[in-house]
Structure formats: C-alpha cells, structure tokens
Scaffold this active site. Structure first.
Site, PDB file in Angstrom:
ATOM      1  N   LYS A 110      12.479  89.685  49.384  1.00 12.37           N
ATOM      2  CA  LYS A 110      12.577  88.239  49.612  1.00 12.37           C
ATOM      3  C   LYS A 110      13.625  87.632  48.680  1.00 12.37           C
ATOM      4  O   LYS A 110      14.507  86.899  49.101  1.00 12.37           O
ATOM      5  CB  LYS A 110      11.205  87.596  49.398  1.00 12.37           C
ATOM      6  CG  LYS A 110      11.193  86.097  49.594  1.00 12.37           C
ATOM      7  CD  LYS A 110       9.788  85.531  49.473  1.00 12.37           C
ATOM      8  CE  LYS A 110       9.839  84.015  49.471  1.00 12.37           C
ATOM      9  NZ  LYS A 110       8.522  83.387  49.359  1.00 12.37           N
TER      10      LYS A 110
ATOM     11  N   GLU B 264      12.803  96.756  40.663  1.00  6.64           N
ATOM     12  CA  GLU B 264      12.519  98.071  41.258  1.00  6.64           C
ATOM     13  C   GLU B 264      13.368  98.286  42.514  1.00  6.64           C
ATOM     14  O   GLU B 264      13.985  99.336  42.715  1.00  6.64           O
ATOM     15  CB  GLU B 264      11.029  98.170  41.648  1.00  6.64           C
ATOM     16  CG  GLU B 264      10.068  98.199  40.475  1.00  6.64           C
ATOM     17  CD  GLU B 264       9.602  96.806  40.067  1.00  6.64           C
ATOM     18  OE1 GLU B 264      10.314  95.805  40.325  1.00  6.64           O
ATOM     19  OE2 GLU B 264       8.518  96.724  39.464  1.00  6.64           O
TER      20      GLU B 264
ATOM     21  N   GLY C 163       5.474  86.543  50.029  1.00  3.95           N
ATOM     22  CA  GLY C 163       5.707  87.985  50.101  1.00  3.95           C
ATOM     23  C   GLY C 163       4.553  88.724  50.768  1.00  3.95           C
ATOM     24  O   GLY C 163       4.742  89.553  51.657  1.00  3.95           O
ATOM     25  N   ARG C 164       3.334  88.420  50.344  1.00  4.40           N
ATOM     26  CA  ARG C 164       2.181  89.172  50.868  1.00  4.40           C
ATOM     27  C   ARG C 164       1.752  88.699  52.253  1.00  4.40           C
ATOM     28  O   ARG C 164       0.790  89.224  52.814  1.00  4.40           O
ATOM     29  CB  ARG C 164       1.024  89.098  49.867  1.00  4.40           C
ATOM     30  CG  ARG C 164       0.647  87.692  49.434  1.00  4.40           C
ATOM     31  CD  ARG C 164      -0.253  87.702  48.205  1.00  4.40           C
ATOM     32  NE  ARG C 164      -0.511  86.353  47.700  1.00  4.40           N
ATOM     33  CZ  ARG C 164       0.270  85.703  46.850  1.00  4.40           C
ATOM     34  NH1 ARG C 164       1.389  86.258  46.411  1.00  4.40           N
ATOM     35  NH2 ARG C 164      -0.048  84.489  46.429  1.00  4.40           N
TER      36      ARG C 164
ATOM     37  N   GLU D 268      -3.684  89.106  44.637  1.00  5.48           N
ATOM     38  CA  GLU D 268      -2.510  88.342  44.186  1.00  5.48           C
ATOM     39  C   GLU D 268      -2.661  86.879  44.614  1.00  5.48           C
ATOM     40  O   GLU D 268      -2.142  85.978  43.963  1.00  5.48           O
ATOM     41  CB  GLU D 268      -1.209  88.940  44.745  1.00  5.48           C
ATOM     42  CG  GLU D 268       0.030  88.392  44.047  1.00  5.48           C
ATOM     43  CD  GLU D 268       1.311  89.168  44.350  1.00  5.48           C
ATOM     44  OE1 GLU D 268       1.760  89.961  43.495  1.00  5.48           O
ATOM     45  OE2 GLU D 268       1.872  88.980  45.441  1.00  5.48           O
TER      46      GLU D 268
ATOM     47  N   HIS E 259     -17.932 110.857  50.445  1.00  6.52           N
ATOM     48  CA  HIS E 259     -18.033 112.050  49.603  1.00  6.52           C
ATOM     49  C   HIS E 259     -17.420 111.803  48.236  1.00  6.52           C
ATOM     50  O   HIS E 259     -17.127 112.752  47.503  1.00  6.52           O
ATOM     51  CB  HIS E 259     -17.361 113.230  50.306  1.00  6.52           C
ATOM     52  CG  HIS E 259     -18.046 113.557  51.599  1.00  6.52           C
ATOM     53  ND1 HIS E 259     -19.153 114.366  51.679  1.00  6.52           N
ATOM     54  CD2 HIS E 259     -17.822 113.109  52.858  1.00  6.52           C
ATOM     55  CE1 HIS E 259     -19.567 114.433  52.941  1.00  6.52           C
ATOM     56  NE2 HIS E 259     -18.777 113.676  53.678  1.00  6.52           N
TER      57      HIS E 259
ATOM     58  N   LYS F  51       6.988  91.446  33.702  1.00  6.82           N
ATOM     59  CA  LYS F  51       8.380  91.654  34.147  1.00  6.82           C
ATOM     60  C   LYS F  51       9.348  91.314  33.023  1.00  6.82           C
ATOM     61  O   LYS F  51      10.297  92.043  32.755  1.00  6.82           O
ATOM     62  CB  LYS F  51       8.707  90.725  35.329  1.00  6.82           C
ATOM     63  CG  LYS F  51       8.169  91.142  36.666  1.00  6.82           C
ATOM     64  CD  LYS F  51       8.837  90.279  37.744  1.00  6.82           C
ATOM     65  CE  LYS F  51       8.060  90.239  39.025  1.00  6.82           C
ATOM     66  NZ  LYS F  51       8.548  89.285  39.994  1.00  6.82           N
TER      67      LYS F  51
HETATM   68  O1  F6P Z   1       4.835  91.231  42.408  1.00  2.00           O
HETATM   69  C1  F6P Z   1       5.303  89.952  42.610  1.00  2.00           C
HETATM   70  C2  F6P Z   1       6.073  89.804  43.877  1.00  2.00           C
HETATM   71  O2  F6P Z   1       6.744  88.611  43.788  1.00  2.00           O
HETATM   72  C3  F6P Z   1       5.220  89.850  45.148  1.00  2.00           C
HETATM   73  O3  F6P Z   1       4.576  88.680  45.423  1.00  2.00           O
HETATM   74  C4  F6P Z   1       6.256  90.210  46.150  1.00  2.00           C
HETATM   75  O4  F6P Z   1       5.688  90.590  47.362  1.00  2.00           O
HETATM   76  C5  F6P Z   1       6.960  91.323  45.406  1.00  2.00           C
HETATM   77  O5  F6P Z   1       7.014  90.854  44.077  1.00  2.00           O
HETATM   78  C6  F6P Z   1       8.333  91.682  45.908  1.00  2.00           C
HETATM   79  O6  F6P Z   1       9.212  90.607  45.861  1.00  2.00           O
HETATM   80  P1  F6P Z   1      10.592  90.621  46.633  1.00  2.00           P
HETATM   81  O7  F6P Z   1      10.303  90.707  48.089  1.00  2.00           O
HETATM   82  O8  F6P Z   1      11.268  89.335  46.261  1.00  2.00           O
HETATM   83  O9  F6P Z   1      11.372  91.811  46.177  1.00  2.00           O
END
Ligand code: F6P
Length: 548
Positions: free
Chosen positions: A208, A214, A268-269, A354, A385, A513
C-alpha cells in the site's frame, strides 16, 4: 456516541446481572428444554449457515446482547462506514472496503471522488491483464508464457491473497503456481528463487505504502536476481506493482502502466478485494474473482439491512463480547474443517488483532475492560491431535468457531464424511462433556475394579458446557469465501464499536519498526552500540561480530 465506558452503559449493567444467573446454566439442559434450539439459534444468509445454538445463551441473553450493540452505536458506525464518513479518525480516512465489492451500478462519491467508477476502472484493467497472463498471450522476455507468480508483500499485502489462493486452489489455473514471499529473512526469498525460472516468473510487488522495509528489500533482491539472468529491457514483462504510491513505484523502476492502484481508504488488512487481490484474480480468473466480490457484497447487504436480532455479523460479534467481557475468555480458537482454509486463522489474527488489539478508546481514554481476545487455531482434524486436549479439559474457557463445507472439491471416497463427523463430534463433545457418572458406568461396564475406576474418573471426566459456533457452507468456492471473510470483517466493526476503539488504525506496529531501523544501522556500521540496555547492546555486538 460509543465513547463512554463500556461498564457504565445500562445494557452492560443489565447483562452483568443476567450473567450471575447465566454462568450456572448447562447447555445440555438448554438443549433438552428446547427441542427446537437449533432452529431458534441459527440463521442463514449469503450461502452461510450460522449455528450458534451451542452457546451459553438464552433468547433473553441474545436480546440483551443486541441491546448492548444498539446502545454502543453499532448501527450508526456501520452506516457511517458504508457512507464513506471518515470513521478512521486518527488517520482522517474513510473506511470503504465495502465499496470495492459494490456493483458497477452503485453510486458513491467521497471528497468529490467517484469511488465506484474508480474501483471498476481498476477491476477492468485487472480483468484484461489476468486474461493476458492466463491465456499465455503475455510472454516473458524469452517468449515463453508465465508459469510462476511471486507476490512480494507483507501483512495485509500478503495474508489475504495467500489465504484466498489456498482456499480457492481447486478453482485455479493449472499452469500458474502461486508463491508468496513476505519475511525480510532472506531464507524466504532465497529458497523460492532456487525453484523458479526468470524467463517464466512474474513478480508482483504489493505494498500500500511502497515503503515497507521487508517488501522493499525483497523487491530489490528479486530485481537483482532477475537482472543476473535477463536484461533491463525484460523488466516490464516480469515486474508489476500494486500500491497507492505511484511516485515510489516509479522510483523503483516500474512503469505506472504496470501498476494497479488502490486508495488510502482501503486498510491493509481489508485490501484483498482491491488490486491487492491480483494474485487471486490471476489464479482463479477475473470472472471468478468477481464472484468472490459478489459473495462479500451479499454479506454487506445483509449486515446493512437485516434486523440486528437476525444479523449474522452482529450475532457472531456479540457472542464474542459475551465470552470476552463476562466470562473473561482471553482467546478464541478458529477451527476450519477444510484444509484449503489452512491460512484462515492466520488471516483472522491480523484482521481482528491488528484492528481491535487496542488499549485506549477512540477518544484516547484507557479502556475499562480488555477488548480483542487472542485469535489462534489450525485446521481440523489436525488441531484435535495437538491442542484440543486443553480446549476440552483445561481450566480456561476457549470458545471455538468451527468452519466447514458440506461438499468437497475432491473425489476421494470416504474422506469428507470422516472430516464432517469429526467436526460435529468436537462441538458436541465440547457442549455435552462427560459426567463422572457416565465415566464410572463406562469403566465398570468394561470390568474395571471399583478402586481403579475411582482413580481414573477425574481424568476421564469432561466438564463440557464449552461454547462453539458452527459456520457451514455448501461448498468452499469464490462466493462463499467472499461471504465468510466479510462476515468476520463486520464482526470486527461491531466489536470495535462495543469496545469503543478505532478498528482501522494500527499505531502499535510503529515503535518496533523505528527501533529496528536504528539497530540495523548499528549492526552494519563501525560504531560500537552503547545507547541501549545491556541486553540489547550485547546482542547487537554479537550480531556485528558475526556479520561484519
Ligand atoms: O504491519 C503494519 C502494516 O501497516 C499493516 O497494516 C499492513 O497490512 C502491512 O504493514 C503492510 O503494509 P504495506 O502494504 O504498506 O506494505
């Protein structure tokens, strides 16, 4: 409207009195007192059956829980969300994932923007692109069709598409293999790159913000790997982006023509319905992706219009509040009896925790009661199990959501009857338990001595009276999956309103972060770290020694 203390609301106080009595009820008795309990405590909509009869509730309990929802302003918050009001106040944003699955004929303008028009314009582009990839018309740099799709993203840009691709794998294109890389841990990407061919691999960089550490690191490494095998000219055939941040996508080197946009009003979620769902659309085709959206839309319509007493997301959410805030249940276990829903518990962890894992209300005041429980689980029968022992006999009350489908999408004889039998047996066993008298009778009937029997009775007794819901669909398919996800999304809104939190921000992920950035620099530069506590300093020093 929903900012007073939860415990101060009139309906909460009434429920507290009611709980003093209800906590002593036995579900066995509730079932024998009402032979139609299933009919009285189940509803069906959007292809889902919701059986909530195995809960420690009466009709009166449900009426009072619905009253609590009303008093906490659930209807107002729901309507404000659908209307595009900026209910995510700390980020000054609308919350409009429901607009992503509204039909083309719907009309919604927010801040002068034609939301429906924009959504369908992107969907149409996704349709064209996915058709090209699926038909083989889109070729890699050496002229071969794409065989492997690698989605690079994390959090909401990963969990939804990965969960949905697995859930709908029976509906997927046979030539396309879907892969998901999320972790900054290089073991994740490295292992994958050893299995794919650059000539036939498409990378989707999904973020987003297009700034998430990452994702950016994995994207850079994937591009370097690609350029070791192919020329720069090949990049546009192999790298596309999904984002709200056009500038950052351009700066990375992806042509905006190869970017599928979405908007800041998609959390995002909650984003699997947007272009973030591109891997799903590629796997199952855009026509079936539209069925996925339609399934969610059917649940939206139900949530929006059904009376609260017969409203599936409201009932699911308020049962959760009942156990969390009255029985003090600290966790909820999600038990999909469908292997294709293997990633659904993990998906719900982000969606619920979240969203509602907050300690302060929307007005900044500390909550007077804890909100979101821990969400966890695994597929049945595997969980049986592993940890079901504790759900049956431990001292903690752990409500369970059983999720299953009547018809499989495989043809192996016998398996599905066995699966369903286990699902139903678990919820029955949790509800009924096994009394000491029943155990005694059974053991003595098998010829065991009275002394041995008495030793074993406490171990073989099941307290029962353990609540569960069963959510059942005819078949797990794009439409029923859409409805299922939307059901839980709306559960989150309802519970967020009851607890008084803003379900749509996530400030709690920021501190780690920021600290990680500092420490990363300290591990890689030559200065000795000394500004942390002794533990962190020592750990950094060891990492420096190992990596420099
Ligand atoms: O972990 C925080 C967060 O902002 C989530 O809400 C989001 O889904 C994720 O990081 C990834 O964010 P982006 O889509 O901006 O890379």
């Amino acid at each position: 409207m929903h900012l007073t203390d939860l415990t101060a609301t009139e309906s909460f106080k009434s429920l507290q009195q009611h709980y003093a009595d209800a906590r002593t009820w036995q579900m066995r008795d509730l079932f024998s007192q009402d032979s139609q309990r299933f009919e009285h405590f189940s509803i069906e909509t959007a292809g889902l059956l919701f059986d909530y009869s195995k809960n420690r509730v009466s009709q009166e309990t449900m009426r009072m829980l619905v009253e609590l929802a009303r008093e906490r302003g659930v209807e107002q918050l729901r309507d404000a969300m659908f209307a595009g009001e900026k209910i995510n106040a700390t980020e000054n944003r609308s919350v409009l994932h429901t607009a992503l699955r509204a039909p083309r004929t719907a009309t919604l303008r927010v801040d002068g923007q034609d939301v429906t028009g924009d959504v369908h314009a992107v969907l149409d582009r996704i349709h064209t692109f996915t058709d090209q990839i699926r038909s083989g018309q889109w070729e890699g740099y050496s002229g071969r069709p794409i065989t492997d799709i690698v989605n690079i993203g994390i959090g909401g840009s990963y969990l939804g598409p990965k969960m949905a691709c697995q859930a709908l794998r029976s509906f997927s294109h046979p030539r396309l293999s879907m892969h998901f890389v999320s972790n900054v841990d290089g073991h994740d990407l490295d292992a994958l790159l050893q299995t794919v061919n650059p000539e036939t691999t498409l990378f989707i960089i999904a973020s987003k913000t297009f700034t998430t550490m990452e994702t950016m690191m994995n994207a850079q490494s994937a591009r370097s790997w690609f350029l070791k095998h192919a020329s720069q000219a090949g990049l546009p055939r192999h790298f596309v982006a999904v984002s709200t941040n056009t500038e950052a996508v351009k700066a990375f080197g992806i042509d905006p023509n190869n970017m599928f946009p979405f908007w800041d009003w998609v959390g995002g979620r909650y984003s699997v319905w947007s272009a973030i769902g591109l891997p799903v659309a590629l796997a199952i085709g855009c026509d079936q992706f539209r069925q996925f959206l339609d399934g969610a839309h059917a649940m939206d319509q139900h949530f929006r219009t059904a009376p609260l007493e017969k409203n599936m997301p409201i009932l699911l959410a308020m049962l959760g509040v009942w156990y969390r805030n009255f029985f003090n249940a600290a966790s909820v276990s999600i038990a999909p009896y469908h292997q294709d829903l293997a990633y659904f518990p993990g998906y719900l962890q982000q969606l619920e925790m979240e969203s509602n894992g907050k300690g302060v209300a929307a007005n900044g005041v500390r909550l007077d009661m804890p909100g979101c429980p821990v969400i966890w689980g695994d597929t049945g029968t595997n969980g049986q199990h592993a940890y079901f022992q504790m759900i049956h006999q431990g001292l903690d009350l752990i409500p369970v959501d059983f999720i299953t489908a009547l018809k499989p999408t495989h043809y192996l004889p016998g398996h599905h009857a066995a699966l369903l039998a286990n699902c139903f047996a678990q919820s029955e066993a949790l509800m009924r338990g096994k009394t000491p008298e029943e155990v005694r009778r059974e053991l003595q009937g098998s010829g065991m001595s009275a002394e041995q029997t008495e030793e074993l009775v406490p171990h073989k007794t099941f307290p029962g009276n353990r609540p569960s819901n069963t959510i059942m669909m005819d078949q797990l398919n794009p439409s029923s999956l859409g409805a299922l996800i939307a059901l839980y999304e709306h559960k989150v809104l309802v519970q967020g309103a009851v607890w008084g939190v803003n379900s749509f921000d996530q400030w709690g992920v920021e501190l780690g972060k920021v600290l990680a950035k500092t420490i990363q620099n300290e591990i890689t530069d030559s200065v000795q770290p000394d500004r942390h506590d002794s533990s962190t300093n020592a750990l950094i020093a060891r990492a420096k020694a190992a990596l420099q």
